[in-house]
Scaffold this motif. Structure first.
Motif, PDB file in Angstrom:
ATOM      1  N   VAL A   1       0.804  -1.253  -0.032  1.00  0.00           N
ATOM      2  CA  VAL A   1      -0.077   0.142   0.031  1.00  0.00           C
ATOM      3  C   VAL A   1       0.742   1.375   0.037  1.00  0.00           C
ATOM      4  N   GLY A   2       1.991   1.153   0.600  1.00  0.00           N
ATOM      5  CA  GLY A   2       2.798   2.431   0.767  1.00  0.00           C
ATOM      6  C   GLY A   2       3.583   2.481  -0.438  1.00  0.00           C
ATOM      7  N   VAL A   3       4.240   1.529  -0.902  1.00  0.00           N
ATOM      8  CA  VAL A   3       4.703   1.695  -2.200  1.00  0.00           C
ATOM      9  C   VAL A   3       3.763   2.147  -3.257  1.00  0.00           C
ATOM     10  N   CYS A   4       2.553   1.698  -3.197  1.00  0.00           N
ATOM     11  CA  CYS A   4       1.471   2.378  -4.536  1.00  0.00           C
ATOM     12  C   CYS A   4       1.251   3.776  -4.254  1.00  0.00           C
ATOM     13  N   LEU A   5       1.373   4.213  -3.067  1.00  0.00           N
ATOM     14  CA  LEU A   5       0.946   5.783  -2.681  1.00  0.00           C
ATOM     15  C   LEU A   5       2.344   6.558  -2.835  1.00  0.00           C
ATOM     16  N   THR A   6       3.373   5.833  -2.890  1.00  0.00           N
ATOM     17  CA  THR A   6       4.522   6.606  -3.263  1.00  0.00           C
ATOM     18  C   THR A   6       4.763   6.805  -4.571  1.00  0.00           C
ATOM     19  N   VAL A   7       4.524   5.695  -5.642  1.00  0.00           N
ATOM     20  CA  VAL A   7       4.730   5.835  -6.802  1.00  0.00           C
ATOM     21  C   VAL A   7       3.592   6.813  -7.379  1.00  0.00           C
ATOM     22  N   ILE A   8       2.455   6.533  -6.847  1.00  0.00           N
ATOM     23  CA  ILE A   8       1.329   7.526  -7.232  1.00  0.00           C
ATOM     24  C   ILE A   8       1.817   8.958  -7.000  1.00  0.00           C
ATOM     25  N   GLY A   9       2.578   9.258  -5.959  1.00  0.00           N
ATOM     26  CA  GLY A   9       3.120  10.770  -5.715  1.00  0.00           C
ATOM     27  C   GLY A   9       4.107  10.966  -6.717  1.00  0.00           C
ATOM     28  N   LEU A  10       4.942  10.278  -6.904  1.00  0.00           N
ATOM     29  CA  LEU A  10       6.002  10.301  -7.845  1.00  0.00           C
ATOM     30  C   LEU A  10       5.398  10.740  -9.243  1.00  0.00           C
ATOM     31  N   LEU A  11       4.591   9.830  -9.554  1.00  0.00           N
ATOM     32  CA  LEU A  11       4.061   9.961 -11.005  1.00  0.00           C
ATOM     33  C   LEU A  11       3.324  11.524 -11.253  1.00  0.00           C
ATOM     34  N   ARG A  12       2.793  11.876 -10.021  1.00  0.00           N
ATOM     35  CA  ARG A  12       2.170  12.970 -10.000  1.00  0.00           C
ATOM     36  C   ARG A  12       3.106  14.190 -10.260  1.00  0.00           C
ATOM     37  N   VAL A  13       4.140  14.312  -9.550  1.00  0.00           N
ATOM     38  CA  VAL A  13       5.183  15.112  -9.580  1.00  0.00           C
ATOM     39  C   VAL A  13       5.712  15.250 -11.189  1.00  0.00           C
ATOM     40  N   VAL A  14       6.134  13.994 -11.648  1.00  0.00           N
ATOM     41  CA  VAL A  14       6.608  13.941 -13.016  1.00  0.00           C
ATOM     42  C   VAL A  14       5.615  14.509 -14.076  1.00  0.00           C
ATOM     43  N   LEU A  15       4.295  13.873 -13.581  1.00  0.00           N
ATOM     44  CA  LEU A  15       3.625  14.570 -14.948  1.00  0.00           C
ATOM     45  C   LEU A  15       3.051  15.889 -14.688  1.00  0.00           C
ATOM     46  N   THR A  16       3.156  16.408 -13.476  1.00  0.00           N
ATOM     47  CA  THR A  16       2.915  18.093 -13.441  1.00  0.00           C
ATOM     48  C   THR A  16       4.017  18.866 -13.982  1.00  0.00           C
TER      49      THR A  16
ATOM     50  N   ARG B   1       6.098  17.463 -16.651  1.00  0.00           N
ATOM     51  CA  ARG B   1       6.132  17.208 -18.012  1.00  0.00           C
ATOM     52  C   ARG B   1       4.880  17.436 -18.751  1.00  0.00           C
ATOM     53  N   GLY B   2       3.793  17.596 -17.851  1.00  0.00           N
ATOM     54  CA  GLY B   2       2.427  17.296 -18.621  1.00  0.00           C
ATOM     55  C   GLY B   2       2.136  16.055 -19.222  1.00  0.00           C
ATOM     56  N   GLY B   3       0.809  15.895 -19.363  1.00  0.00           N
ATOM     57  CA  GLY B   3       0.361  14.760 -19.789  1.00  0.00           C
ATOM     58  C   GLY B   3      -0.554  13.791 -18.767  1.00  0.00           C
ATOM     59  N   VAL B   4      -1.133  12.684 -19.273  1.00  0.00           N
ATOM     60  CA  VAL B   4      -1.932  11.902 -18.350  1.00  0.00           C
ATOM     61  C   VAL B   4      -1.471  10.491 -18.475  1.00  0.00           C
ATOM     62  N   THR B   5      -1.710   9.685 -17.336  1.00  0.00           N
ATOM     63  CA  THR B   5      -1.475   8.470 -17.395  1.00  0.00           C
ATOM     64  C   THR B   5      -2.532   7.456 -16.980  1.00  0.00           C
ATOM     65  N   PHE B   6      -2.740   6.165 -17.448  1.00  0.00           N
ATOM     66  CA  PHE B   6      -3.485   5.391 -16.777  1.00  0.00           C
ATOM     67  C   PHE B   6      -3.042   4.609 -15.588  1.00  0.00           C
ATOM     68  N   ALA B   7      -1.731   4.741 -15.491  1.00  0.00           N
ATOM     69  CA  ALA B   7      -1.127   3.914 -14.422  1.00  0.00           C
ATOM     70  C   ALA B   7      -1.312   4.478 -12.710  1.00  0.00           C
ATOM     71  N   ASP B   8      -1.481   5.567 -12.716  1.00  0.00           N
ATOM     72  CA  ASP B   8      -1.783   6.122 -11.454  1.00  0.00           C
ATOM     73  C   ASP B   8      -3.184   5.739 -11.022  1.00  0.00           C
ATOM     74  N   ASP B   9      -4.043   5.565 -11.853  1.00  0.00           N
ATOM     75  CA  ASP B   9      -5.457   5.019 -11.590  1.00  0.00           C
ATOM     76  C   ASP B   9      -5.211   3.364 -11.269  1.00  0.00           C
ATOM     77  N   LEU B  10      -4.551   2.810 -12.021  1.00  0.00           N
ATOM     78  CA  LEU B  10      -4.522   1.396 -11.862  1.00  0.00           C
ATOM     79  C   LEU B  10      -3.590   1.168 -10.527  1.00  0.00           C
ATOM     80  N   LEU B  11      -2.732   1.831 -10.039  1.00  0.00           N
ATOM     81  CA  LEU B  11      -2.079   2.004  -8.846  1.00  0.00           C
ATOM     82  C   LEU B  11      -2.908   2.250  -7.715  1.00  0.00           C
ATOM     83  N   ALA B  12      -3.751   3.088  -7.851  1.00  0.00           N
ATOM     84  CA  ALA B  12      -4.965   3.395  -6.675  1.00  0.00           C
ATOM     85  C   ALA B  12      -5.722   2.319  -6.430  1.00  0.00           C
TER      86      ALA B  12
END
Length: 110
Positions: free
Chosen positions: A27-42, A44-55
């Motif tokens: 659970v902690g790993v998923c939340l960490t990766v979601i946070g990192l993805l949000r930082v990177v996507l903010t 670079r811009g863009g949308v990914t399905f991966a954060d929804d899948l990780l949630a």
């Protein structure tokens, strides 16, 4: 139905403990990766399905964690085994979905 020995019951409790600790960590790993993805996507811009899948993964791992905790707390060996199997199945499903999320991350960000 054959009676279970103390060793078999202890083994089942040991499996529940492993599912409990590993799924809580995931659970902690998923939340960490979601946070990192949000930082990177903010940045670079863009949308990914991966954060929804990780949630969804985080939710599956949380339910697996709670079920394994319930299996540890129950006094009935039969119920413990049944709940433990469900927790195990959800944990494996979460791992498979996490691999799919990794594929989405690799091919959508880079």
């Amino acid at each position: 139905m054959k009676n279970k020995t103390d060793r078999e019951v202890n083994l089942e409790e040991d499996i529940s403990i492993h599912i409990f600790t590993a799924s809580a960590a995931m659970v902690g790993v998923c939340l960490t990766v979601i946070g990192l993805l949000r930082v990177v996507l903010t940045i670079r811009g863009g949308v990914t399905f991966a954060d929804d899948l990780l949630a969804l993964d985080a939710f599956l791992f949380l339910v697996s964690c709670l079920l394994s905790y319930f299996a540890l707390r129950t006094r009935s060996v039969r119920r413990m085994h049944w709940v433990e199997r469900i927790a195990d199945g959800l944990f494996i499903t979460g791992l498979i979905l996490m691999v799919l999320a990794c594929g989405f991350i690799v091919y959508e960000i880079i």
